[in-house]
Design an enzyme around this catalytic site. Sequence first.
Site, short mmCIF file in Angstrom:
data_model
loop_
_atom_site.label_atom_id
_atom_site.label_comp_id
_atom_site.label_asym_id
_atom_site.label_seq_id
_atom_site.Cartn_x
_atom_site.Cartn_y
_atom_site.Cartn_z
N LYS A 196 0.86 -1.18 0.00
CA LYS A 196 0.00 0.00 0.00
C LYS A 196 0.90 1.23 0.00
O LYS A 196 1.63 1.49 0.96
CB LYS A 196 -0.89 0.00 1.24
CG LYS A 196 -1.81 1.20 1.30
CD LYS A 196 -2.74 1.10 2.48
CE LYS A 196 -3.67 2.29 2.53
NZ LYS A 196 -4.54 2.23 3.70
N ARG A 206 -10.30 10.07 1.63
CA ARG A 206 -10.09 10.73 2.93
C ARG A 206 -11.12 11.83 3.15
O ARG A 206 -11.54 12.06 4.28
CB ARG A 206 -8.67 11.27 3.01
CG ARG A 206 -7.66 10.11 3.09
CD ARG A 206 -6.25 10.60 3.25
NE ARG A 206 -5.33 9.46 3.12
CZ ARG A 206 -4.02 9.57 3.00
NH1 ARG A 206 -3.46 10.78 2.99
NH2 ARG A 206 -3.27 8.51 2.88
N LYS A 249 -1.82 -1.56 -4.09
CA LYS A 249 -2.71 -0.40 -4.04
C LYS A 249 -1.93 0.88 -4.12
O LYS A 249 -0.91 0.98 -3.43
CB LYS A 249 -3.47 -0.48 -2.71
CG LYS A 249 -4.38 0.69 -2.44
CD LYS A 249 -5.01 0.57 -1.08
CE LYS A 249 -5.80 1.83 -0.81
NZ LYS A 249 -6.35 1.85 0.52
N SER A 275 -9.86 5.57 -4.82
CA SER A 275 -10.79 6.68 -4.97
C SER A 275 -10.32 7.72 -5.99
O SER A 275 -11.11 8.17 -6.82
CB SER A 275 -11.03 7.34 -3.62
OG SER A 275 -9.82 7.80 -3.05
C1 PBG Z 1 -7.26 3.13 5.42
C2 PBG Z 1 -7.58 3.08 3.99
C3 PBG Z 1 -7.34 4.04 2.97
C4 PBG Z 1 -7.95 3.56 1.84
C5 PBG Z 1 -8.49 2.34 2.16
N1 PBG Z 1 -8.24 2.05 3.49
C6 PBG Z 1 -6.69 5.30 2.86
C7 PBG Z 1 -5.61 5.98 3.46
O1 PBG Z 1 -4.48 5.51 3.60
O2 PBG Z 1 -5.90 7.13 3.80
C8 PBG Z 1 -7.97 4.30 0.53
C9 PBG Z 1 -8.99 3.87 -0.40
C10 PBG Z 1 -9.20 4.76 -1.55
O3 PBG Z 1 -8.56 5.80 -1.77
O4 PBG Z 1 -10.10 4.40 -2.30
N2 PBG Z 1 -6.00 2.80 5.82
#
Ligand code: PBG
Length: 327
Positions: A196, A206, A249, A275
Amino acid sequence: MATYPQLRLRRLRNTAPLRALVRETKLTTEDLIYPIFVTHGRDLRKEVTSMPGIYHLSLDNLLDEVAEIKKLGIPGVLLFGLPKQKDSLGSEAYEEHGIVQEAIHVIKQAIPDLLVITDVCLCQYTDHGHCGVLNGGYVDNDRTLELYSRTAISHVKAGADIIAPSGMMDGEIKAIRATLDHEGFNHTPIMAYSAKHASSFYGPFRLAASSSPQFGDRRSYQTDPANGRMALRELQADIDEGADIIMVKPAISYLDVIARARDRLDYPIAAYNVSGEYSMVKAAAENEWIHEETVVLEILTSIKRAGADIIVTYHAKQAARWLLNER
Ligand code: PBG
């Protein structure tokens, strides 16, 4: 090797049946997982401003939603919760009657064979917006592991089918696996958000989850977008700790990581089409600068072609409708 004029690659492109015959990658609804945001309250279906077509849903509106998802042939959902209150320890993440735990009950009761995957992290639940517990201004890795384990256990007790830890703490898969096994859930798979990246493509999420860090950023735990080899080490580390499915991701900017992982690692690979990747497409489509259907199907097909077995995407419902019409 034959070359032009003997070789004519266009021979296999001249008609639709020929193109279908030699098509290497076929996207199906079974490849897709749909993320859902659940929230407290009643009769809420509030569109997320930064993500057109995506909603915050109260539990009474969840049934229609999951029934539709099931009907479209999408095998599962990934749940995200919006808590009543945020605090420094992210308490609602591991409450027995937290919003995600309640949502799991609702879905499993209505549609037992729809896979419920739950995101295990603290950032939506902490008032500081970081994914773990703070010690001074630093995210304390090892103290966070216990809270992740509690969160994971509360999800499986509520009926979750797959646990998806996304916090990027070292040792989180090992800790959660040990806890699940100890509590008698040795059959529950873990889908690890292994690679990630510290990406700017999470921006719209967010805003949707009010989960931006209140100070600093996530670069001390999420992996550097510049480091493909380190991403592979993250994936390998999670396999060694007991992950059943590994994830890369975001997806589109990281297709090289997906492809290298596919070559080297014989594990199911999930890719999260995040997103920001979704919202850019929606914005361009609303302006009629691109054709939404063909662009979305091209993006999802390319993620699959790179090597992903599972694609988590906010486009899932719409893509499923397009795919089903094509038959
Ligand atoms: C939480 C999390 C995040 C996403 C999924 N789980 C984001 C982050 O690190 O702020 C992002 C998903 C997306 O952008 O669609 N750790």
